[in-house]
Design a protein around this motif. Structure first.
Motif, PDB file in Angstrom:
ATOM      1  N   GLY A   1      -1.785   8.789   5.661  1.00  0.00           N
ATOM      2  CA  GLY A   1      -2.145   7.648   6.510  1.00  0.00           C
ATOM      3  C   GLY A   1      -3.463   7.828   7.249  1.00  0.00           C
ATOM      4  N   THR A   2      -4.179   8.908   6.977  1.00  0.00           N
ATOM      5  CA  THR A   2      -5.395   9.159   7.770  1.00  0.00           C
ATOM      6  C   THR A   2      -6.545   8.231   7.389  1.00  0.00           C
TER       7      THR A   2
ATOM      8  N   ARG B   1       0.835  -1.202   0.000  1.00  0.00           N
ATOM      9  CA  ARG B   1       0.000   0.000   0.000  1.00  0.00           C
ATOM     10  C   ARG B   1       0.864   1.242   0.000  1.00  0.00           C
TER      11      ARG B   1
ATOM     12  N   ILE C   1     -11.957  18.307   5.110  1.00  0.00           N
ATOM     13  CA  ILE C   1     -11.548  16.961   5.531  1.00  0.00           C
ATOM     14  C   ILE C   1     -11.108  16.988   6.984  1.00  0.00           C
TER      15      ILE C   1
ATOM     16  N   ALA D   1     -17.676   9.291  -0.976  1.00  0.00           N
ATOM     17  CA  ALA D   1     -17.992  10.510  -0.227  1.00  0.00           C
ATOM     18  C   ALA D   1     -16.788  11.425  -0.042  1.00  0.00           C
TER      19      ALA D   1
ATOM     20  N   MET E   1     -16.205  16.841  11.420  1.00  0.00           N
ATOM     21  CA  MET E   1     -15.883  15.474  11.825  1.00  0.00           C
ATOM     22  C   MET E   1     -16.991  14.509  11.418  1.00  0.00           C
TER      23      MET E   1
ATOM     24  N   VAL F   1      -6.131   4.100   9.832  1.00  0.00           N
ATOM     25  CA  VAL F   1      -7.424   3.831  10.471  1.00  0.00           C
ATOM     26  C   VAL F   1      -7.946   2.468  10.002  1.00  0.00           C
TER      27      VAL F   1
ATOM     28  N   ILE G   1       5.505   7.660   0.622  1.00  0.00           N
ATOM     29  CA  ILE G   1       5.978   8.474  -0.515  1.00  0.00           C
ATOM     30  C   ILE G   1       6.434   9.866  -0.079  1.00  0.00           C
TER      31      ILE G   1
ATOM     32  N   ILE H   1     -18.898  12.545   7.669  1.00  0.00           N
ATOM     33  CA  ILE H   1     -18.652  12.186   6.274  1.00  0.00           C
ATOM     34  C   ILE H   1     -19.827  12.674   5.426  1.00  0.00           C
TER      35      ILE H   1
ATOM     36  N   PHE I   1       1.584   4.857   1.221  1.00  0.00           N
ATOM     37  CA  PHE I   1       1.331   5.514   2.495  1.00  0.00           C
ATOM     38  C   PHE I   1       1.609   7.000   2.307  1.00  0.00           C
ATOM     39  N   ALA I   2       0.535   7.802   2.281  1.00  0.00           N
ATOM     40  CA  ALA I   2       0.710   9.261   2.174  1.00  0.00           C
ATOM     41  C   ALA I   2       0.520   9.850   3.571  1.00  0.00           C
TER      42      ALA I   2
ATOM     43  N   CYS J   1      -7.372   8.436  -3.981  1.00  0.00           N
ATOM     44  CA  CYS J   1      -7.009   7.018  -4.141  1.00  0.00           C
ATOM     45  C   CYS J   1      -7.685   6.112  -3.109  1.00  0.00           C
ATOM     46  N   ASN J   2      -8.193   6.685  -2.042  1.00  0.00           N
ATOM     47  CA  ASN J   2      -8.955   5.883  -1.084  1.00  0.00           C
ATOM     48  C   ASN J   2     -10.273   5.428  -1.711  1.00  0.00           C
TER      49      ASN J   2
ATOM     50  N   ALA K   1       1.755  14.652  -4.641  1.00  0.00           N
ATOM     51  CA  ALA K   1       0.817  13.704  -4.022  1.00  0.00           C
ATOM     52  C   ALA K   1       0.917  13.658  -2.502  1.00  0.00           C
TER      53      ALA K   1
HETATM   54  C1  LIG Z   1     -10.966  11.855  11.873  1.00  0.00           C
HETATM   55  C2  LIG Z   1     -11.037  11.779  10.379  1.00  0.00           C
HETATM   56  C3  LIG Z   1     -11.901  12.596   9.693  1.00  0.00           C
HETATM   57  C4  LIG Z   1     -11.980  12.539   8.321  1.00  0.00           C
HETATM   58  N1  LIG Z   1     -12.841  13.375   7.683  1.00  0.00           N
HETATM   59  C5  LIG Z   1     -12.919  13.334   6.330  1.00  0.00           C
HETATM   60  C6  LIG Z   1     -13.790  14.220   5.637  1.00  0.00           C
HETATM   61  O1  LIG Z   1     -14.454  15.062   6.249  1.00  0.00           O
HETATM   62  N2  LIG Z   1     -13.875  14.121   4.299  1.00  0.00           N
HETATM   63  C7  LIG Z   1     -13.140  13.218   3.596  1.00  0.00           C
HETATM   64  O2  LIG Z   1     -13.251  13.193   2.376  1.00  0.00           O
HETATM   65  N3  LIG Z   1     -12.295  12.371   4.225  1.00  0.00           N
HETATM   66  C8  LIG Z   1     -12.163  12.414   5.570  1.00  0.00           C
HETATM   67  N4  LIG Z   1     -11.311  11.564   6.212  1.00  0.00           N
HETATM   68  C9  LIG Z   1     -10.561  10.581   5.425  1.00  0.00           C
HETATM   69  C10 LIG Z   1      -9.112  10.977   5.073  1.00  0.00           C
HETATM   70  O3  LIG Z   1      -8.585  11.883   5.979  1.00  0.00           O
HETATM   71  C11 LIG Z   1      -9.017  11.576   3.678  1.00  0.00           C
HETATM   72  O4  LIG Z   1      -9.524  10.700   2.726  1.00  0.00           O
HETATM   73  C12 LIG Z   1      -7.575  11.964   3.323  1.00  0.00           C
HETATM   74  O5  LIG Z   1      -7.587  12.855   2.246  1.00  0.00           O
HETATM   75  C13 LIG Z   1      -6.714  10.781   2.967  1.00  0.00           C
HETATM   76  O6  LIG Z   1      -5.408  11.236   2.655  1.00  0.00           O
HETATM   77  P1  LIG Z   1      -4.109  10.552   3.253  1.00  0.00           P
HETATM   78  O7  LIG Z   1      -2.954  11.261   2.663  1.00  0.00           O
HETATM   79  O8  LIG Z   1      -4.155  10.490   4.715  1.00  0.00           O
HETATM   80  O9  LIG Z   1      -4.269   9.091   2.632  1.00  0.00           O
HETATM   81  P2  LIG Z   1      -3.695   7.694   3.120  1.00  0.00           P
HETATM   82  O10 LIG Z   1      -4.429   7.233   4.308  1.00  0.00           O
HETATM   83  O11 LIG Z   1      -2.219   7.746   3.212  1.00  0.00           O
HETATM   84  O12 LIG Z   1      -4.116   6.821   1.887  1.00  0.00           O
HETATM   85  C14 LIG Z   1      -5.442   6.548   1.553  1.00  0.00           C
HETATM   86  C15 LIG Z   1      -5.515   5.443   0.487  1.00  0.00           C
HETATM   87  O13 LIG Z   1      -5.011   5.917  -0.751  1.00  0.00           O
HETATM   88  C16 LIG Z   1      -3.824   5.210  -1.127  1.00  0.00           C
HETATM   89  N5  LIG Z   1      -2.888   6.249  -1.602  1.00  0.00           N
HETATM   90  C17 LIG Z   1      -2.503   7.349  -0.927  1.00  0.00           C
HETATM   91  N6  LIG Z   1      -1.710   8.113  -1.684  1.00  0.00           N
HETATM   92  C18 LIG Z   1      -1.599   7.478  -2.866  1.00  0.00           C
HETATM   93  C19 LIG Z   1      -0.917   7.775  -4.075  1.00  0.00           C
HETATM   94  N7  LIG Z   1      -0.187   8.886  -4.191  1.00  0.00           N
HETATM   95  N8  LIG Z   1      -1.010   6.904  -5.094  1.00  0.00           N
HETATM   96  C20 LIG Z   1      -1.756   5.781  -4.984  1.00  0.00           C
HETATM   97  N9  LIG Z   1      -2.428   5.451  -3.874  1.00  0.00           N
HETATM   98  C21 LIG Z   1      -2.348   6.300  -2.822  1.00  0.00           C
HETATM   99  C22 LIG Z   1      -3.356   4.506   0.116  1.00  0.00           C
HETATM  100  O14 LIG Z   1      -2.668   3.334  -0.192  1.00  0.00           O
HETATM  101  C23 LIG Z   1      -4.664   4.229   0.802  1.00  0.00           C
HETATM  102  O15 LIG Z   1      -5.287   3.096   0.268  1.00  0.00           O
HETATM  103  C24 LIG Z   1     -11.192  11.606   7.601  1.00  0.00           C
HETATM  104  C25 LIG Z   1     -10.315  10.784   8.293  1.00  0.00           C
HETATM  105  C26 LIG Z   1     -10.218  10.861   9.665  1.00  0.00           C
HETATM  106  C27 LIG Z   1      -9.273   9.974  10.387  1.00  0.00           C
END
Ligand SMILES: Cc1cc2nc3c(=O)[nH]c(=O)nc-3n(C[C@H](O)[C@H](O)[C@H](O)COP(=O)(O)OP(=O)(O)OC[C@H]3O[C@@H](n4cnc5c(N)ncnc54)[C@H](O)[C@@H]3O)c2cc1C
Lengths: 760, 289
Positions: free
Chosen positions: B32-33, B27, B99, B120, B190, B37, B52, B192, B29-30, B115-116, B72
């Protein structure tokens, strides 16, 4: 005992002082349930049922037990069984038969998340991996979630050995209905006959979780000689000791329970979940065992409060006199009997002098986690129905909502439906202060509505123990047996300082373990500042008596000629010029003149005083989405005497915020197999800070004549009226009765659309 | 209990090699949020995490001739502090800033949000409305796709094994143009999205609409471009008839599910409401630009 409840010139009572628990909490030094770690400690994880209702056909733990690092696997076979308790039943039943089955399912599982087996291993990771290897064969049974469906003849029966208790006999066939609490007075026919307007309406509310921020956690350590040490996050370590003792057949004296710092409880930490399992695993392995629940486990397996279904009928004269009311309510007890039906009867209509009344409240088992207490158990849902129908009646006869309440308000000498006779109470003061409050007089904008509701709560008294020690240097420790969930350490310290007449910073309040203190009931039922505080006052007065004796000895005068004033022993003999002795001077002398000085008090506090709380709420409803925004919220409450006003306001605000959650968005979402879908705060929508306005508070002080300082219970009344007030505000904003909590956007939008359709 | 490996490559090529070798259990890891989880909840049990954030290009926002490139691993908080970007694509940035919370903003990325592949995800409808595209690196080299082609179903992307997103491109905004994003949640944060709407509008000198893109989130398996919206808006001014047609088009485009977050009926109705509200905001912004 001198009664200072009419006193007004306090030195410390009513002041805003530094909180004694603050530094440890903001620095992270405070130790909560999962901050305890012991050498050689094992980690426990629990396997939980994926089914809402099923027979357990077999459990094979052999593969799990074979993993390296797994030290024990436990099933209900390791938990002692107990016979079903028999009538007469107490108002609150602690049936060991049920508790043993709730902590570990025996032959059936009764809800999604019900514990089935537990593993103790050298790491949490190994314990989790072992859970996956436990093989459980189930025979899935039909389930029931709704309390009215559960009492239909064709409903699935949870307990084949549960028969409805009918006073002098029981039902002939097994039933999900355990018993019904009934309260009655006057003549309903006559009462409804006198009414000019009679309304009937159905209300419903959903189970809601306390949402304490600290999940359940404990560590148990047992020894070869049969002794148990337990560290746990709880509202009452003496109650935990008693339950573990009865359940596991261990003498009380051999179990020593220490309450950790607690991250919220609200009633949800009044009973055992993991503790007996951790103790048994420790006994089996000979090592300390720690068990910490995830949030998901907390939601799936610990008790929320009841959901309710209610049919209510009320009659009123055109002048606002309520002549009669009749109500029938079904409470969901969850998997085992024990819904707070008696408290509902006590609470229904108890703010009013309605002469003709009947309330019937049913205790019904369904396939959900067994309910636990939650801040005024049984009352907010009753108030939601009662205050909702009064709101509608007032609207229909065109009467001001405060005037209709003033017209029917109880005063000293009146009785609640449960039989409590009111002493001096502050209801009229609360209503009058609301009427003159700027909030009540402020104009409203478009799509906005104002609602108000009244809540009543008779707080608890009961057993409390306290030890106060005066130390050589004049500082003082105040030890109680009550975990501090809402500021009790601060209030205990204030009361001790007030009696002693010394600086509060010289006083250190602590929560002592069960081995160091007499029995102390739960920190619950709004009882602690009232009952435990009373024991603090008694203990300090004992110290003062001893200090007066000491001074008399020193001065070689009669003790009757010594009194205690402003932290000093003074001679009252006329013409005497003896220099007063300070507490510090006396403390220094004590050990040389007879021994250390301490005061103790073990009481069973009676004399509780009814508390009334009114909430005034403005909301704005988005007519296109049904979204409700709370705009302004004022809590007006008779607290008797605010010992620590910061905490009193905190309690009033906290209850209001929880009530907003009950009213607007909190509910359990199940799939069609009755599996809980929203097992975290992301989808179990408790309010976040930005969801609520500043909660204004008006502290009304009509002292409780039975308490030395006039204290009434504060923590619970504030939740009783909150959901009803919010619902009434929404109802008044959109102009349609809103009878089903939560008032989530889809429900509100639908109601608005129905109004629009009806208008076209 | 498979072991978990963590790698933090410094080049795109190294990341691609690790991902390709790691196969299905690897996977990206950007922030990680989402990832951490999901691991904590035991929804996924990866054996390799490729972080990355040590690849320099993924941490940069660069303004190039025709577009702005967002690496990214750029966080939501960094986007919100970039004044030039905020002025250019206020709707995209406000979507990103919805977010999570302050704490989540310090980690979450838009590429991770995309990518998640959650239907939503807040930033996705805003990016679709903006006409954004995605730069992908993989074993066979690099290529670009429009944002709307990334998610194929809830939780699934069109990325092949060994591929990952290196950056996201937002086109330079013409003058007289504006964008906006609105979501519906029962609380105020907080939560979705129950419905999300992104809109981007370009106006003619006479105040009529020159071009429009409207995208909906949380009302179908993947965020979608509502093609009918552009036909309704282009050539017109924003009057009640246009708004009514727009609301119907948005509602008609919905194919939501009933779940813990909302009902079909509610989502369908509110999609129309928010489509109008977001369009009005984007329109006002366009008039000011
Ligand atoms: C408390 C909380 C509240 C949240 N509220 C919202 C909200 O209001 N709205 C919302 O839309 N989301 C929300 N989220 C979800 C999350 O925060 C978002 O989706 C966020 O943008 C994910 O980004 P990240 O960098 O943390 O992704 P990561 O967790 O690092 O990755 C998410 C997924 O995408 C893949 N990935 C990441 N980067 C890449 C890349 N460059 N290329 C290919 N695959 C990749 C990873 O492998 C993983 O499967 C929330 C999460 C938490 C914990």
């Amino acid at each position: 005992m001198s009664n200072d409840n009419a006193k007004t010139n306090f030195q410390w009572v009513g002041k805003r002082t530094r909180r004694p628990d603050g530094v440890d909490k903001v620095t992270g030094r405070a130790r909560y349930g999962d901050d305890m770690s012991m050498p050689g400690m094992l980690h426990c994880k629990v396997l939980r049922s994926p089914h809402a209702h099923a027979k357990i056909l077999s459990i094979d733990t052999s593969k799990a037990a074979a993993i390296k690092g797994v030290k024990a696997v436990l099933t209900s076979a390791e938990i002692p069984d107990h016979p079903l308790s028999k009538p007469p039943y107490a108002p609150i039943i602690n049936d060991m038969h049920d508790i043993s089955r709730n902590v570990m399912a025996r032959d059936k599982v009764f809800y999604d998340g019900h514990a089935v087996a537990a593993v103790a291993a050298t790491s949490e990771r190994i314990a989790k991996a072992a859970l996956k290897l436990i093989e459980v064969k189930y025979e899935v049974l039909p389930h029931v979630l709704d309390p009215i469906e559960a009492v239909q003849p064709d409903a699935p029966i949870l307990h084949e050995d549960q028969f409805t208790f009918l006073g002098d006999k029981t039902s002939e066939i097994p039933s999900n209905l355990f018993r019904s609490s009934v309260g009655e007075r006057g003549d309903l026919d006559q009462g409804f006959g006198e009414a000019d307007l009679i309304l009937e309406r159905d209300f419903s509310s959903e189970p809601v979780h306390q949402g304490y921020i600290e999940p359940l956690a404990c560590v148990a350590s047992t020894s070869e000689d049969g002794c148990v040490e337990l560290w746990t996050t709880t509202q009452g370590h003496f109650v935990i000791r008693a339950l573990c003792s009865s359940l596991l057949n261990i003498e009380l004296a051999k179990i020593r329970v220490t309450a950790s710092e607690i991250g919220g409880g609200f009633g949800g930490k009044n009973t055992v979940y993991g503790e007996p399992v951790a103790i048994r695993l420790s006994q089996i392995t000979g090592r300390p065992v720690r068990m910490v629940m995830s949030r998901k486990e907390v939601f799936r397996s610990s008790g929320p409060t009841v959901g309710s279904r209610t049919h209510i009928k009320m009659g009123v004269k055109n002048d606002g006199t309520i002549t009669a009311a009749e109500v029938e309510t079904w409470y969901q007890a969850g998997a085992f009997k024990g819904a707070p039906t008696g408290r509902a009867v006590e609470t229904y209509f108890s703010s009013y002098t309605i002469p003709n009344l009947k309330a019937t409240v049913h205790d019904v088992c369904v396939n959900r986690p067994k309910v636990a207490a939650y801040r005024a158990p049984g009352a907010p849902m009753a108030a939601f129905a009662a205050e909702g129908i009064i709101n509608e009646l007032a609207n229909r006869i065109g009467m001001d909502p405060i005037d209709i309440r003033l017209k029917n308000a109880v005063t000293e000498g009146d009785q609640s439906l449960g039989g409590s006779v009111y002493g001096s109470i502050g209801l009229i003061e609360v209503l009058n202060q609301t009427k003159n409050h700027p909030h009540y007089l402020a104009p409203l904008g478009p799509n906005q509505g104002r609602g108000l509701a009244l809540g009543y709560w008779m707080h608890g008294g009961g057993l409390s123990s306290v030890s106060v020690h005066l130390l050589d240097d004049g500082s003082v420790t105040v030890a109680t047996g009550n975990p501090d969930i809402g500021g009790s350490r601060s209030s205990m310290r204030v009361m001790a300082a007030e009696e002693l007449g010394i600086d509060i910073e010289l006083i250190k309040p602590i929560v002592a373990d069960t081995g160091s203190m007499g029995y102390s009931h739960l920190t619950a039922g709004s009882r602690t500042t009232f009952a435990t505080g009373w024991a603090v006052i008694n203990s300090v007065r004992e110290i003062i008596e001893k200090l007066c004796i000491l001074a008399a000895k020193k001065w070689e005068i009669d003790v009757n000629d010594v009194s205690w004033e402003a932290g000093h022993a003074v001679s009252t003999k006329s013409g005497d010029s003896i220099k007063p002795l300070s507490l510090k001077e006396l403390a220094a002398m004590a050990t040389k003149m007879g021994g250390a000085i301490a005061g103790h008090s073990e009481i069973n506090a009676g004399g509780t005083g009814a508390a009334f709380c009114l909430q005034l709420v403005d909301v704005e409803v988005d007519p296109e989405t049904g979204h409700v925004t709370p705009l302004r919220h004022t809590v007006i409450q008779d607290v008797g005497r605010a010992i620590s006003p910061d905490y009193v306001e905190g309690q009033m605000q906290g209850g209001a915020v929880q009530g907003i959650g009950w009213a607007l968005n909190e509910e359990y979402v199940y799939d069609d197999q009755a599996r809980l879908q929203n097992t975290g705060f992301l989808d179990y929508r408790m309010p976040v800070a930005s969801d609520v306005p500043m909660i204004d508070t008006v502290i009304v002080e009509v002292p409780n004549p039975n308490h030395p300082y006039g204290v009434r219970g504060v923590g619970e009344p504030t939740l009783v009226s909150a959901p009803a007030a919010v619902a009434n505000a929404v109802e008044n904003a959109i102009g349609k009765p809103m009878s089903s909590l939560p008032l989530s956007p889809p429900k509100v939008l639908k109601a608005i659309e129905q109004i629009q359709v009806a208008a076209e | 209990m498979a072991d978990l490996k963590y790698e933090s490559p410094t080049t795109t090529e190294a990341a691609v090699a690790l991902l390709a070798a790691g196969g299905e259990m690897a996977r990206v890891f950007a922030g990680g949020t989402d990832l951490l989880v999901q691991m904590h909840e035991e929804m996924i049990e990866p054996t390799l995490l490729v972080d990355i954030k040590s690849i320099k290009e993924t941490r940069e926002i660069t303004f190039e001739a025709d577009y702005v490139r967002i690496g990214a691993a750029v966080t939501g908080a960094e986007l919100g502090e970039n004044d030039k970007l905020v002025a250019m694509w206020p709707g995209v940035v406000e979507a990103v800033e919805l977010i999570g919370s302050y704490q989540v903003q310090g980690r979450a990325t838009i590429a991770g949000n995309l990518c998640n592949a959650s239907p939503a995800a807040d930033s996705v409808p805003a990016m679709i409305a903006a006409g954004a595209s995605v730069c992908i690196a993989g074993p066979t080299g690099t290529h670009e796709i429009p944002v709307e082609q990334m998610a194929v179903s809830p939780g699934k992307t069109s990325l092949a094994q060994g591929e990952f997103v290196t950056s996201i491109l937002l086109p330079n905004r013409p003058s007289n143009a504006g964008d906006a994003y609105l979501r519906f949640i029962p609380r105020t944060e907080m939560d979705i999205a129950v419905v999300g709407v992104g809109v981007s509008i370009e106006l003619n000198a006479d105040g009529t609409c020159a071009s429009a893109r409207l995208s909906l989130g949380a009302v179908s398996a993947t965020a979608q471009l509502v093609k009918a919206a552009s036909g309704i808006l282009v050539g017109n001014k924003l009057d009640d008839t246009v708004l009514e047609a727009l609301a119907s088009a948005a509602s008609d485009a919905c194919s939501p599910i009933d779940d813990k977050r909302g009902t079909i009926e509610f989502r369908t109705k509110v999609a129309g409401v928010l489509a109008c509200r977001a369009t009005k905001i984007a329109w006002q912004r366009a008039e000011k630009n």
